[in-house]
Design a protein around this motif. Structure first.
Motif, PDB file in Angstrom:
ATOM      1  N   ALA A 170       7.770   0.263  -3.158  1.00 57.78           N
ATOM      2  CA  ALA A 170       8.066   0.791  -1.820  1.00 57.78           C
ATOM      3  C   ALA A 170       6.962   1.682  -1.278  1.00 57.78           C
ATOM      4  CB  ALA A 170       9.374   1.576  -1.858  1.00 57.78           C
ATOM      5  N   ALA A 171       5.919   1.940  -2.049  1.00 54.35           N
ATOM      6  CA  ALA A 171       4.865   2.855  -1.618  1.00 54.35           C
ATOM      7  C   ALA A 171       4.149   2.308  -0.377  1.00 54.35           C
ATOM      8  CB  ALA A 171       3.867   3.071  -2.742  1.00 54.35           C
ATOM      9  N   PRO A 172       3.888   3.180   0.586  1.00 54.36           N
ATOM     10  CA  PRO A 172       3.243   2.720   1.819  1.00 54.36           C
ATOM     11  C   PRO A 172       1.742   2.500   1.675  1.00 54.36           C
ATOM     12  CG  PRO A 172       3.670   5.061   1.948  1.00 54.36           C
ATOM     13  CD  PRO A 172       4.278   4.575   0.667  1.00 54.36           C
ATOM     14  N   ASP A 173       1.155   2.999   0.589  1.00 50.61           N
ATOM     15  CA  ASP A 173      -0.289   2.935   0.415  1.00 50.61           C
ATOM     16  C   ASP A 173      -0.600   2.450  -1.000  1.00 50.61           C
ATOM     17  OD1 ASP A 173      -2.985   3.310   0.732  1.00 50.61           O
ATOM     18  OD2 ASP A 173      -2.927   5.500   0.536  1.00 50.61           O
ATOM     19  N   TRP A 174      -1.681   1.706  -1.162  1.00 48.25           N
ATOM     20  CA  TRP A 174      -2.047   1.203  -2.474  1.00 48.25           C
ATOM     21  C   TRP A 174      -2.430   2.325  -3.424  1.00 48.25           C
ATOM     22  CZ3 TRP A 174      -0.904  -3.294  -4.386  1.00 48.25           C
ATOM     23  CH2 TRP A 174      -0.662  -4.348  -3.536  1.00 48.25           C
ATOM     24  N   ALA A 175      -3.020   3.388  -2.913  1.00 46.82           N
ATOM     25  CA  ALA A 175      -3.408   4.505  -3.777  1.00 46.82           C
ATOM     26  C   ALA A 175      -2.177   5.169  -4.398  1.00 46.82           C
ATOM     27  CB  ALA A 175      -4.216   5.527  -2.990  1.00 46.82           C
ATOM     28  N   ILE A 176      -1.149   5.307  -3.615  1.00 46.32           N
ATOM     29  CA  ILE A 176       0.096   5.885  -4.135  1.00 46.32           C
ATOM     30  C   ILE A 176       0.726   4.944  -5.157  1.00 46.32           C
ATOM     31  CG2 ILE A 176       2.424   6.628  -3.513  1.00 46.32           C
ATOM     32  CD1 ILE A 176       1.253   7.533  -0.815  1.00 46.32           C
ATOM     33  N   ALA A 177       0.691   3.645  -4.874  1.00 46.30           N
ATOM     34  CA  ALA A 177       1.264   2.665  -5.807  1.00 46.30           C
ATOM     35  C   ALA A 177       0.525   2.675  -7.139  1.00 46.30           C
ATOM     36  CB  ALA A 177       1.227   1.276  -5.181  1.00 46.30           C
ATOM     37  N   VAL A 178      -0.797   2.789  -7.100  1.00 50.07           N
ATOM     38  CA  VAL A 178      -1.575   2.832  -8.344  1.00 50.07           C
ATOM     39  C   VAL A 178      -1.246   4.100  -9.124  1.00 50.07           C
ATOM     40  CG1 VAL A 178      -3.913   3.050  -9.274  1.00 50.07           C
ATOM     41  CG2 VAL A 178      -3.413   1.346  -7.521  1.00 50.07           C
ATOM     42  N   VAL A 187      10.806   3.972 -16.256  1.00 48.72           N
ATOM     43  CA  VAL A 187       9.655   3.131 -15.910  1.00 48.72           C
ATOM     44  C   VAL A 187      10.039   2.141 -14.812  1.00 48.72           C
ATOM     45  CG1 VAL A 187       8.144   1.315 -16.798  1.00 48.72           C
ATOM     46  CG2 VAL A 187       8.448   3.419 -18.087  1.00 48.72           C
ATOM     47  N   ILE A 188      11.216   1.568 -14.902  1.00 44.31           N
ATOM     48  CA  ILE A 188      11.664   0.628 -13.867  1.00 44.31           C
ATOM     49  C   ILE A 188      11.848   1.346 -12.537  1.00 44.31           C
ATOM     50  CG2 ILE A 188      13.605  -0.841 -13.177  1.00 44.31           C
ATOM     51  CD1 ILE A 188      13.787  -1.741 -16.071  1.00 44.31           C
ATOM     52  N   VAL A 189      12.373   2.563 -12.552  1.00 43.80           N
ATOM     53  CA  VAL A 189      12.525   3.333 -11.310  1.00 43.80           C
ATOM     54  C   VAL A 189      11.168   3.613 -10.681  1.00 43.80           C
ATOM     55  CG1 VAL A 189      13.186   5.595 -10.386  1.00 43.80           C
ATOM     56  CG2 VAL A 189      14.763   4.353 -11.849  1.00 43.80           C
ATOM     57  N   VAL A 190      10.198   4.007 -11.497  1.00 39.11           N
ATOM     58  CA  VAL A 190       8.864   4.312 -10.967  1.00 39.11           C
ATOM     59  C   VAL A 190       8.196   3.040 -10.441  1.00 39.11           C
ATOM     60  CG1 VAL A 190       6.576   5.168 -11.599  1.00 39.11           C
ATOM     61  CG2 VAL A 190       8.596   6.389 -12.340  1.00 39.11           C
ATOM     62  N   ILE A 191       8.408   1.908 -11.108  1.00 39.59           N
ATOM     63  CA  ILE A 191       7.867   0.647 -10.595  1.00 39.59           C
ATOM     64  C   ILE A 191       8.522   0.295  -9.269  1.00 39.59           C
ATOM     65  CG2 ILE A 191       7.813  -1.849 -11.032  1.00 39.59           C
ATOM     66  CD1 ILE A 191       7.272  -1.167 -13.977  1.00 39.59           C
ATOM     67  N   GLY A 192       9.816   0.541  -9.149  1.00 40.31           N
ATOM     68  CA  GLY A 192      10.493   0.316  -7.870  1.00 40.31           C
ATOM     69  C   GLY A 192       9.947   1.207  -6.770  1.00 40.31           C
ATOM     70  N   LEU A 193       9.629   2.443  -7.114  1.00 40.07           N
ATOM     71  CA  LEU A 193       9.020   3.338  -6.127  1.00 40.07           C
ATOM     72  C   LEU A 193       7.615   2.874  -5.763  1.00 40.07           C
ATOM     73  CD1 LEU A 193      10.171   6.803  -7.478  1.00 40.07           C
ATOM     74  CD2 LEU A 193      11.058   5.561  -5.508  1.00 40.07           C
ATOM     75  N   ALA A 194       6.888   2.310  -6.744  1.00 38.59           N
ATOM     76  CA  ALA A 194       5.554   1.791  -6.457  1.00 38.59           C
ATOM     77  C   ALA A 194       5.628   0.586  -5.519  1.00 38.59           C
ATOM     78  CB  ALA A 194       4.842   1.413  -7.751  1.00 38.59           C
ATOM     79  N   LEU A 222       1.565   5.727  -9.079  1.00 42.57           N
ATOM     80  CA  LEU A 222       2.903   5.552  -9.641  1.00 42.57           C
ATOM     81  C   LEU A 222       2.874   4.623 -10.851  1.00 42.57           C
ATOM     82  CD1 LEU A 222       5.040   5.404  -6.393  1.00 42.57           C
ATOM     83  CD2 LEU A 222       5.190   7.119  -8.187  1.00 42.57           C
ATOM     84  N   LEU A 223       2.055   3.594 -10.806  1.00 40.53           N
ATOM     85  CA  LEU A 223       1.941   2.708 -11.957  1.00 40.53           C
ATOM     86  C   LEU A 223       1.288   3.418 -13.143  1.00 40.53           C
ATOM     87  CD1 LEU A 223       1.014  -0.646 -10.207  1.00 40.53           C
ATOM     88  CD2 LEU A 223       3.215   0.032 -11.185  1.00 40.53           C
ATOM     89  N   LEU A 224       0.336   4.303 -12.877  1.00 36.82           N
ATOM     90  CA  LEU A 224      -0.236   5.115 -13.958  1.00 36.82           C
ATOM     91  C   LEU A 224       0.809   6.064 -14.537  1.00 36.82           C
ATOM     92  CD1 LEU A 224      -3.781   5.923 -12.548  1.00 36.82           C
ATOM     93  CD2 LEU A 224      -3.204   4.436 -14.475  1.00 36.82           C
ATOM     94  N   LEU A 225       1.665   6.602 -13.682  1.00 35.57           N
ATOM     95  CA  LEU A 225       2.769   7.438 -14.165  1.00 35.57           C
ATOM     96  C   LEU A 225       3.719   6.633 -15.039  1.00 35.57           C
ATOM     97  CD1 LEU A 225       4.377  10.107 -14.132  1.00 35.57           C
ATOM     98  CD2 LEU A 225       5.492   9.270 -12.057  1.00 35.57           C
ATOM     99  N   ALA A 226       3.993   5.378 -14.667  1.00 39.75           N
ATOM    100  CA  ALA A 226       4.850   4.515 -15.487  1.00 39.75           C
ATOM    101  C   ALA A 226       4.223   4.268 -16.850  1.00 39.75           C
ATOM    102  CB  ALA A 226       5.109   3.199 -14.766  1.00 39.75           C
TER     103      ALA A 226
END
Length: 122
Positions: free
Chosen positions: A64-72, A55-62, A74-78
């Motif tokens: 670094a995400a270049p777009d808010w859609a990708i970050a959201v 979960v911490i790794v995925v939050i770290g990737l979120a 990734l947070l849903l994946l976490a």
């Protein structure tokens, strides 16, 4: 250097630190899998360290995400990892218990490297 480049550099730096912390937790869980004596303690080490670490790794990737859609996403994946990790671990432990696998009772002494194995009476 403009302000946007500095903020992107800081974003990637914070993301790298968060991902490294998650990977350190996953490595600790892997060490627990190798050191603990029975299935139940190994499951506990794998569940706690690997779920929290992933979960911490995925939050770290979120971060670094270049777009808010990708970050959201990734947070849903976490959130999915936080929900499924303990559930699947519980299912494995329940199946092992139903199959009759008992945990190690009493005091456990880890074998020392280079020591000869002695058989102890039960």
């Amino acid at each position: 250097m403009d302000a946007g480049a500095v903020l992107e550099f800081l974003q990637l730096g914070v993301s790298g630190i968060v991902v490294a912390a998650g990977l350190l937790l996953i490595a600790g869980g892997s060490l627990g899998l190798l050191r603990f004596p029975d299935l139940y303690t190994r499951l506990h080490a794998a569940n706690v360290a690997d779920v929290v670490g992933s979960v911490i790794v995925v939050i770290g990737l979120a971060i670094a995400a270049p777009d808010w859609a990708i970050a959201v996403r990734l947070l849903l994946l976490a959130a999915l990892l936080m929900a499924l990790g303990p559930t699947l671990t519980h299912l494995v432990a329940q199946a092992a218990h139903a199959a009759g696998l008992a945990p190690i009772a009493g005091r456990y002494a880890a074998p020392r490297p280079g020591a000869t194995h002695k058989s102890t009476p039960p």
